[in-house]
Design an enzyme around this catalytic site. Sequence first.
Site, PDB file in Angstrom:
ATOM      1  N   SER A 147      -9.895  -9.028  -1.888  1.00  0.00           N
ATOM      2  CA  SER A 147     -11.556  -9.434  -1.944  1.00  0.00           C
ATOM      3  C   SER A 147     -11.787  -9.990  -2.975  1.00  0.00           C
ATOM      4  O   SER A 147     -10.794 -10.143  -4.020  1.00  0.00           O
ATOM      5  CB  SER A 147     -12.419  -8.107  -1.864  1.00  0.00           C
ATOM      6  OG  SER A 147     -13.624  -8.398  -2.525  1.00  0.00           O
ATOM      7  N   TYR A 160     -14.499  -0.175  -6.288  1.00  0.00           N
ATOM      8  CA  TYR A 160     -13.852  -1.183  -5.404  1.00  0.00           C
ATOM      9  C   TYR A 160     -13.403  -2.203  -6.246  1.00  0.00           C
ATOM     10  O   TYR A 160     -12.185  -2.561  -6.015  1.00  0.00           O
ATOM     11  CB  TYR A 160     -15.208  -1.797  -4.653  1.00  0.00           C
ATOM     12  CG  TYR A 160     -14.889  -2.617  -3.565  1.00  0.00           C
ATOM     13  CD1 TYR A 160     -14.317  -2.009  -2.143  1.00  0.00           C
ATOM     14  CD2 TYR A 160     -14.929  -3.923  -3.644  1.00  0.00           C
ATOM     15  CE1 TYR A 160     -14.238  -3.080  -1.196  1.00  0.00           C
ATOM     16  CE2 TYR A 160     -14.862  -4.983  -2.662  1.00  0.00           C
ATOM     17  CZ  TYR A 160     -14.218  -4.377  -1.321  1.00  0.00           C
ATOM     18  OH  TYR A 160     -14.014  -5.255  -0.297  1.00  0.00           O
TER      19      TYR A 160
HETATM   20  P1  NAP Z   1     -15.180  -1.693   8.247  1.00  0.00           P
HETATM   21  O1  NAP Z   1     -15.792  -2.615   9.294  1.00  0.00           O
HETATM   22  O2  NAP Z   1     -15.942  -0.839   7.649  1.00  0.00           O
HETATM   23  O3  NAP Z   1     -13.980  -1.088   8.825  1.00  0.00           O
HETATM   24  C1  NAP Z   1     -12.895  -0.278   8.182  1.00  0.00           C
HETATM   25  C2  NAP Z   1     -11.782  -0.004   8.907  1.00  0.00           C
HETATM   26  O4  NAP Z   1     -10.971   0.692   8.217  1.00  0.00           O
HETATM   27  C3  NAP Z   1     -12.202   1.184  10.158  1.00  0.00           C
HETATM   28  O5  NAP Z   1     -11.368   0.544  11.058  1.00  0.00           O
HETATM   29  C4  NAP Z   1     -11.706   2.413   9.634  1.00  0.00           C
HETATM   30  O6  NAP Z   1     -11.474   3.295  10.782  1.00  0.00           O
HETATM   31  C5  NAP Z   1     -10.546   2.231   8.505  1.00  0.00           C
HETATM   32  N1  NAP Z   1     -10.437   3.187   7.673  1.00  0.00           N
HETATM   33  C6  NAP Z   1     -11.121   3.765   6.473  1.00  0.00           C
HETATM   34  N2  NAP Z   1     -10.578   4.723   5.995  1.00  0.00           N
HETATM   35  C7  NAP Z   1      -9.287   4.912   6.599  1.00  0.00           C
HETATM   36  C8  NAP Z   1      -8.222   5.886   6.331  1.00  0.00           C
HETATM   37  N3  NAP Z   1      -8.360   6.669   5.540  1.00  0.00           N
HETATM   38  N4  NAP Z   1      -7.227   5.676   7.434  1.00  0.00           N
HETATM   39  C9  NAP Z   1      -7.263   4.908   8.302  1.00  0.00           C
HETATM   40  N5  NAP Z   1      -7.976   4.005   8.496  1.00  0.00           N
HETATM   41  C10 NAP Z   1      -9.358   3.975   7.829  1.00  0.00           C
HETATM   42  O7  NAP Z   1     -14.510  -2.554   7.080  1.00  0.00           O
HETATM   43  P2  NAP Z   1     -14.693  -4.176   6.899  1.00  0.00           P
HETATM   44  O8  NAP Z   1     -15.791  -4.622   6.400  1.00  0.00           O
HETATM   45  O9  NAP Z   1     -13.889  -4.832   8.085  1.00  0.00           O
HETATM   46  O10 NAP Z   1     -13.383  -4.438   5.786  1.00  0.00           O
HETATM   47  C11 NAP Z   1     -11.988  -4.568   6.193  1.00  0.00           C
HETATM   48  C12 NAP Z   1     -11.155  -4.701   4.752  1.00  0.00           C
HETATM   49  O11 NAP Z   1     -11.642  -5.847   4.243  1.00  0.00           O
HETATM   50  C13 NAP Z   1     -11.322  -3.815   3.556  1.00  0.00           C
HETATM   51  O12 NAP Z   1     -10.205  -3.769   2.916  1.00  0.00           O
HETATM   52  C14 NAP Z   1     -12.516  -4.633   2.634  1.00  0.00           C
HETATM   53  O13 NAP Z   1     -12.638  -4.058   1.541  1.00  0.00           O
HETATM   54  C15 NAP Z   1     -11.929  -6.095   2.666  1.00  0.00           C
HETATM   55  N6  NAP Z   1     -13.223  -7.075   2.692  1.00  0.00           N
HETATM   56  C16 NAP Z   1     -14.231  -7.083   3.445  1.00  0.00           C
HETATM   57  C17 NAP Z   1     -15.331  -7.907   3.291  1.00  0.00           C
HETATM   58  C18 NAP Z   1     -16.597  -8.103   4.200  1.00  0.00           C
HETATM   59  O14 NAP Z   1     -17.336  -9.141   3.722  1.00  0.00           O
HETATM   60  N7  NAP Z   1     -16.673  -7.048   4.980  1.00  0.00           N
HETATM   61  C19 NAP Z   1     -15.289  -8.997   2.145  1.00  0.00           C
HETATM   62  C20 NAP Z   1     -13.908  -8.719   1.396  1.00  0.00           C
HETATM   63  C21 NAP Z   1     -13.023  -7.757   1.704  1.00  0.00           C
HETATM   64  P3  NAP Z   1     -12.630   4.317  11.566  1.00  0.00           P
HETATM   65  O15 NAP Z   1     -13.162   3.349  12.269  1.00  0.00           O
HETATM   66  O16 NAP Z   1     -11.732   5.209  12.050  1.00  0.00           O
HETATM   67  O17 NAP Z   1     -13.555   4.518  10.170  1.00  0.00           O
END
Ligand code: NAP
Length: 256
Positions: A147, A160
């Site tokens: 990130s 985080y």
């Molecule tokens: P999200 O929509 O909340 O999805 C999170 C995913 O991780 C879901 O598939 C969830 O599964 C899974 N997960 C959570 N805990 C887990 C565990 N213990 N074991 C296995 N699976 C697990 O997240 P997102 O926003 O797409 O973010 C994805 C990644 O990108 C993260 O690393 C985040 O830090 C990074 N990121 C996101 C953004 C942004 O703007 N969104 C920006 C920078 C970086 P379930 O559905 O089963 O809960």
Amino acid sequence: MSALFDLTGRVALVTGSSRGIGNALARALAEAGATVVLNGLSTERLAKAEQLMSADFPEGRIRSCAFDVTDDEAAAYGVRWVEENVGPLDILVNNAGIQHRVPMLELDVKDWERVVSTDLTSAFLVGREAARHMIPRGRGKIINIASVQADLARPTIAPYVAAKGGLRNLTRAMTAEWASSGLQINAIAPGYIHTEMTQNLVDDEAFNSWILGRTPANRWGTVQDLAGPAVWLASSASDFVNGQTIFIDGGMTVVV
Ligand code: NAP
């Protein structure tokens, strides 16, 4: 040239791909030809995601395996399951992650540990298991999803920020130990990405205009913006790219 980016015949595991960015990255790898294993915690959400994505690809190209990336034995089971049921793992995307917003003075150690184990320790656990299979074969790609907070801090998200900064250096540590065995380990550091999860921030006028002003490209990122870099880092096109963190942030981290 396109052969350099072709993932036909490769097997990829994307953690946390039942929704969000992980789901979009899984789709991008599948579109480049890979057989993709989706992962998440909720078996129900995962089954739905597998069913949805399978409709767009030939049979058997989209699989799924639910396991908890923060659990040592579960991580070993997940990677073993891929190796035994799908094929030799070529590409691992450590994407699963969570956020927890609270000022540090009110932060409970349990919440600190929950975020650090999901956003950092998981990449060590799943990455180590994947590397144990990849190293004897002399090839493999690991992409850690960091990130902009790998480099920049903001109030209320201390675990985080610490975890993502750690993930950037874990990418370097994995490179130090495994690059000589033919593995490429890199990280993608997304900026602010417009997803379901961030829709409330997009709708918040003050926050939205802060983001636009803070981003030289003057817009939010989209999951599509991450697809090309992910395919590049998963493919032969990046065979001499080692230990790098690629910021996909519209320039946010290069200006003050
Ligand atoms: P999200 O929509 O909340 O999805 C999170 C995913 O991780 C879901 O598939 C969830 O599964 C899974 N997960 C959570 N805990 C887990 C565990 N213990 N074991 C296995 N699976 C697990 O997240 P997102 O926003 O797409 O973010 C994805 C990644 O990108 C993260 O690393 C985040 O830090 C990074 N990121 C996101 C953004 C942004 O703007 N969104 C920006 C920078 C970086 P379930 O559905 O089963 O809960």
